[in-house]
Design a protein around this motif. Structure first.
Motif, PDB file in Angstrom:
ATOM      1  N   ILE A  10      55.386 -13.996  23.434  1.00 59.79           N
ATOM      2  CA  ILE A  10      55.738 -12.597  23.699  1.00 59.79           C
ATOM      3  C   ILE A  10      54.662 -12.089  24.633  1.00 59.79           C
ATOM      4  CG2 ILE A  10      54.604 -11.743  21.602  1.00 59.79           C
ATOM      5  CD1 ILE A  10      56.776  -9.517  21.559  1.00 59.79           C
ATOM      6  N   LYS A  11      55.071 -11.838  25.857  1.00 57.31           N
ATOM      7  CA  LYS A  11      54.173 -11.501  26.964  1.00 57.31           C
ATOM      8  C   LYS A  11      53.158 -12.641  27.095  1.00 57.31           C
ATOM      9  CE  LYS A  11      55.474  -6.858  27.104  1.00 57.31           C
ATOM     10  NZ  LYS A  11      56.839  -7.006  26.773  1.00 57.31           N
ATOM     11  N   ASP A  12      51.883 -12.394  26.819  1.00 58.22           N
ATOM     12  CA  ASP A  12      50.872 -13.443  26.965  1.00 58.22           C
ATOM     13  C   ASP A  12      50.364 -13.955  25.616  1.00 58.22           C
ATOM     14  OD1 ASP A  12      49.616 -11.092  26.279  1.00 58.22           O
ATOM     15  OD2 ASP A  12      47.919 -11.350  27.624  1.00 58.22           O
ATOM     16  N   ARG A  13      51.039 -13.608  24.536  1.00 59.84           N
ATOM     17  CA  ARG A  13      50.616 -14.031  23.196  1.00 59.84           C
ATOM     18  C   ARG A  13      51.625 -15.009  22.599  1.00 59.84           C
ATOM     19  NH1 ARG A  13      48.561  -8.511  20.216  1.00 59.84           N
ATOM     20  NH2 ARG A  13      46.862  -8.082  21.646  1.00 59.84           N
ATOM     21  N   LEU A  14      51.107 -15.914  21.790  1.00 57.30           N
ATOM     22  CA  LEU A  14      51.965 -16.880  21.109  1.00 57.30           C
ATOM     23  C   LEU A  14      52.734 -16.182  19.997  1.00 57.30           C
ATOM     24  CD1 LEU A  14      52.709 -19.906  20.840  1.00 57.30           C
ATOM     25  CD2 LEU A  14      50.909 -20.059  19.115  1.00 57.30           C
ATOM     26  N   LEU A  15      54.041 -16.330  20.036  1.00 57.59           N
ATOM     27  CA  LEU A  15      54.893 -15.779  18.985  1.00 57.59           C
ATOM     28  C   LEU A  15      55.137 -16.847  17.924  1.00 57.59           C
ATOM     29  CD1 LEU A  15      56.488 -13.265  18.187  1.00 57.59           C
ATOM     30  CD2 LEU A  15      58.388 -14.125  19.532  1.00 57.59           C
ATOM     31  N   ALA A  38      54.681  -4.296  19.644  1.00 60.76           N
ATOM     32  CA  ALA A  38      55.240  -3.692  18.427  1.00 60.76           C
ATOM     33  C   ALA A  38      56.371  -4.524  17.843  1.00 60.76           C
ATOM     34  CB  ALA A  38      55.727  -2.278  18.730  1.00 60.76           C
ATOM     35  N   ALA A  39      57.110  -5.201  18.683  1.00 60.87           N
ATOM     36  CA  ALA A  39      58.281  -5.960  18.228  1.00 60.87           C
ATOM     37  C   ALA A  39      57.921  -7.359  17.747  1.00 60.87           C
ATOM     38  CB  ALA A  39      59.290  -6.051  19.364  1.00 60.87           C
ATOM     39  N   THR A  40      56.672  -7.704  17.674  1.00 63.97           N
ATOM     40  CA  THR A  40      56.264  -9.067  17.325  1.00 63.97           C
ATOM     41  C   THR A  40      56.831  -9.517  15.984  1.00 63.97           C
ATOM     42  OG1 THR A  40      54.254  -8.895  18.638  1.00 63.97           O
ATOM     43  CG2 THR A  40      54.277 -10.578  16.934  1.00 63.97           C
ATOM     44  N   SER A  41      56.681  -8.729  14.966  1.00 63.26           N
ATOM     45  CA  SER A  41      57.154  -9.123  13.640  1.00 63.26           C
ATOM     46  C   SER A  41      58.680  -9.268  13.633  1.00 63.26           C
ATOM     47  CB  SER A  41      56.719  -8.085  12.610  1.00 63.26           C
ATOM     48  OG  SER A  41      57.200  -8.419  11.336  1.00 63.26           O
ATOM     49  N   PHE A  42      59.362  -8.302  14.224  1.00 65.29           N
ATOM     50  CA  PHE A  42      60.820  -8.368  14.305  1.00 65.29           C
ATOM     51  C   PHE A  42      61.260  -9.578  15.125  1.00 65.29           C
ATOM     52  CE2 PHE A  42      64.779  -7.309  16.544  1.00 65.29           C
ATOM     53  CZ  PHE A  42      65.621  -7.218  15.446  1.00 65.29           C
ATOM     54  N   ALA A  43      60.570  -9.831  16.233  1.00 64.30           N
ATOM     55  CA  ALA A  43      60.922 -10.961  17.101  1.00 64.30           C
ATOM     56  C   ALA A  43      60.780 -12.285  16.353  1.00 64.30           C
ATOM     57  CB  ALA A  43      60.050 -10.955  18.354  1.00 64.30           C
TER      58      ALA A  43
END
Length: 180
Positions: free
Chosen positions: A163-168, A68-73
């Motif tokens: 972010i965890k196992d995904r590329l941010l 959920a925090a991906t965009s904010f991150a």
């Protein structure tokens, strides 16, 4: 026709009429059993589909919570970059100045706190320098003549994050190319 033949015809009709309800009942039972088997199969398929939909919904909900925090991150990464660049650009004599020690210490503490927040939310920095270029994690911006093997990352222009196992965000890097 003789009376005997007529009697035999009537007997045959009576036997056929008696057997017909048994045959019809047997056919009806077989038809109902086939419908029951078909209904059972349809029920099993429906139950399996419901279970698959439930699993998909649970996975999507877990992913939504986890990422959920991906965009904010992504947005806050630029703040972290600017803070790091500001600290790196500060000359040593300014860091040693008594008037600036509080400011420098506060900025460094802010950077550590930001790193701690990233860690708590599963945001990690991607290793780049000295690694072999991985197009899934690194974005090559330029090639640099070097003694290192071709494809080795020799310069990092911007840190990449997972972010965890995904590329941010991919790391922006310079890659070694064969000298000459």
């Amino acid at each position: 026709m003789t009376e005997e033949t007529t009697q035999q015809g009537e007997d045959l009709r009576e036997q056929t009429a008696e057997a017909a309800p048994e045959v019809a009942a047997h056919d009806r039972v077989a038809e109902l059993e086939a419908q029951l088997a078909e209904a059972r199969q349809a029920t099993l398929y429906a139950q399996a589909e419901i279970q698959n939909v439930r699993r998909r919904a649970e996975k999507e909900a877990a992913d939504a919570r986890q990422y959920a925090a991906t965009s904010f991150a992504r947005d806050i990464l630029s703040v972290a970059d600017n803070l790091g660049r500001g600290l790196a650009a500060m000359p040593a004599e300014l860091r040693a100045d008594d008037k600036m020690k509080g400011l420098v210490g506060g900025l460094e503490a802010t950077g550590r706190e930001l790193d701690g927040v990233f860690a708590r939310h599963g945001i990690t920095k991607i290793a780049a320098l000295g690694e072999t270029l991985d197009p899934n994690r690194h974005q090559a911006m330029l090639e640099v003549p070097s003694d290192e093997p071709a494809g080795t990352i020799v310069q990092e222009m911007q840190a990449g994050y997972m972010i965890k196992d995904r590329l941010l965000r991919p790391a922006l890097v310079g890659v070694a190319k064969a000298a000459g």
